[in-house]
Design a protein around this motif. Structure first.
Motif, PDB file in Angstrom:
ATOM      1  N   ILE A  52      60.111  46.790  33.788  1.00 36.96           N
ATOM      2  CA  ILE A  52      59.993  47.885  34.755  1.00 36.96           C
ATOM      3  C   ILE A  52      59.814  47.277  36.144  1.00 36.96           C
ATOM      4  N   GLY A  53      60.699  47.632  37.074  1.00 37.20           N
ATOM      5  CA  GLY A  53      60.605  47.120  38.438  1.00 37.20           C
ATOM      6  C   GLY A  53      60.916  45.645  38.549  1.00 37.20           C
ATOM      7  N   PRO A  54      62.153  45.230  38.209  1.00 33.86           N
ATOM      8  CA  PRO A  54      62.489  43.798  38.244  1.00 33.86           C
ATOM      9  C   PRO A  54      62.535  43.197  39.647  1.00 33.86           C
ATOM     10  N   GLY A  55      62.604  44.057  40.697  1.00 35.06           N
ATOM     11  CA  GLY A  55      62.655  43.525  42.058  1.00 35.06           C
ATOM     12  C   GLY A  55      63.945  42.763  42.294  1.00 35.06           C
ATOM     13  N   ILE A  56      63.813  41.460  42.617  1.00 32.09           N
ATOM     14  CA  ILE A  56      65.020  40.638  42.841  1.00 32.09           C
ATOM     15  C   ILE A  56      65.405  39.862  41.577  1.00 32.09           C
ATOM     16  N   GLY A  57      64.643  40.083  40.488  1.00 33.51           N
ATOM     17  CA  GLY A  57      65.005  39.451  39.218  1.00 33.51           C
ATOM     18  C   GLY A  57      64.242  38.185  38.892  1.00 33.51           C
ATOM     19  N   THR A  58      63.111  37.967  39.557  1.00 30.68           N
ATOM     20  CA  THR A  58      62.337  36.736  39.357  1.00 30.68           C
ATOM     21  C   THR A  58      61.878  36.588  37.905  1.00 30.68           C
ATOM     22  N   LEU A  59      61.119  37.575  37.434  1.00 29.74           N
ATOM     23  CA  LEU A  59      60.648  37.558  36.047  1.00 29.74           C
ATOM     24  C   LEU A  59      61.817  37.779  35.085  1.00 29.74           C
TER      25      LEU A  59
END
Length: 288
Positions: A54-61
């Protein structure tokens, strides 16, 4: 694609796309590889796992999840992040990006469609402003879960893990502990994020019960009693429940229940254990 857990790589991709942080989405991106590894290890992810992020942002995790899991579905609300995700996750063929608000997504049907209704793992650096509704949504809708490992505000993690009588103990503690066993994996300082949040964070692991240890006659009554108790937490349990709009019990009925269970009449909700709340709820179900 370079790993985004390294601060320079995060800054480079944000600059490349001219990305502007949206305060309303609570965007704080992780820039610490040790913390990312702790999350993956705590979630015990393997190639057998289907992971909802949920909420990957720029895909870091997400990059770490794609390397460890069999399949990843990442739900991101901010449409401005989708082109970035398409680039940062391009090397991975086991990820699906969905541009939606997680609170409006039918997670149950997503699990049916993508994972044949088998239990999933939820792993996320959660936006703080919707942490509680997301967690409760997962449990109350009985989504098949084998684990939930999330980064949340430290204050909320403390509330989830709190015990009766402590200042952090409340409706959230009881609700989560009814469904799962909470365990704080790590405390994470603000300098692990870009931009830095004003508060500390924590990674918490919620292990759902395979078979609930609790026998409850009426779940909705149980949660109404819990909400009533903490709605006015300085009042006695009797006064909290009889003044609560969603319940219709009179003082005599609640007093009888406490007497029958050997509980003091002046007890406050914050002193009651989950087991005691369940006992009161079951008594009222059977006797009113």
């Amino acid at each position: 694609m370079d790993k985004l857990g390294i601060p320079k790589n995060t800054i480079d991709i944000l600059n490349k796309y001219g990305f502007v942080f949206q305060k309303k989405y609570g965007q704080n991106f992780l820039i610490d590889t040790h913390v990312l590894e702790k999350i993956i290890n705590a979630a015990e992810i393997s190639k057998e796992d289907f992971v909802l992020e949920i909420g990957p942002g720029i895909g870091t995790l997400t990059q770490y999840l794609c390397e460890s899991a069999g399949r990843v579905v990442a739900v991101e609300i901010d449409k401005n992040l989708i082109p970035i995700l398409n680039e940062t996750l391009a090397p991975y063929d086991n990820v699906t990006i969905i541009n939606e608000d997680i609170l409006k997504v039918d997670i149950a049907s997503l699990v049916r469609d993508f994972n044949d209704n088998k239990p999933i793992k939820v792993v996320a650096n959660l936006p703080y402003y919707i942490t509680t509704p997301i967690i409760m949504n997962l449990f109350e809708n009985h989504i098949p879960l084998s684990g939930v490992t999330v980064m949340i505000q430290k204050e909320v993690a403390d509330r989830i893990k709190a015990v009766p009588g402590s200042k952090d103990y409340g409706a959230l503690s009881l609700a989560v502990q009814y469904y799962a066993k909470p365990y704080i994996v790590a405390n994470v300082p603000p300098n692990c994020f870009l931009p830095r949040p004003k508060v500390g964070s924590a990674v918490i692991n919620l292990i759902p019960y395979d078979n609930s240890p609790y026998q409850v006659k009426d779940e909705s009554l149980l949660f109404a009693l819990i909400r009533a108790s903490f709605n006015q937490r300085r009042k006695t349990f009797i006064n909290s429940v009889t003044n609560y709009e969603g319940l219709t019990f009179d003082k005599n009925t609640i007093t009888e229940a406490l007497d029958a269970l050997g509980l003091p009449r002046d007890i406050r909700g914050e002193a009651l254990t989950l087991e005691q709340f369940i006992a009161i709820s079951n008594y009222l179900s059977a006797n009113s």
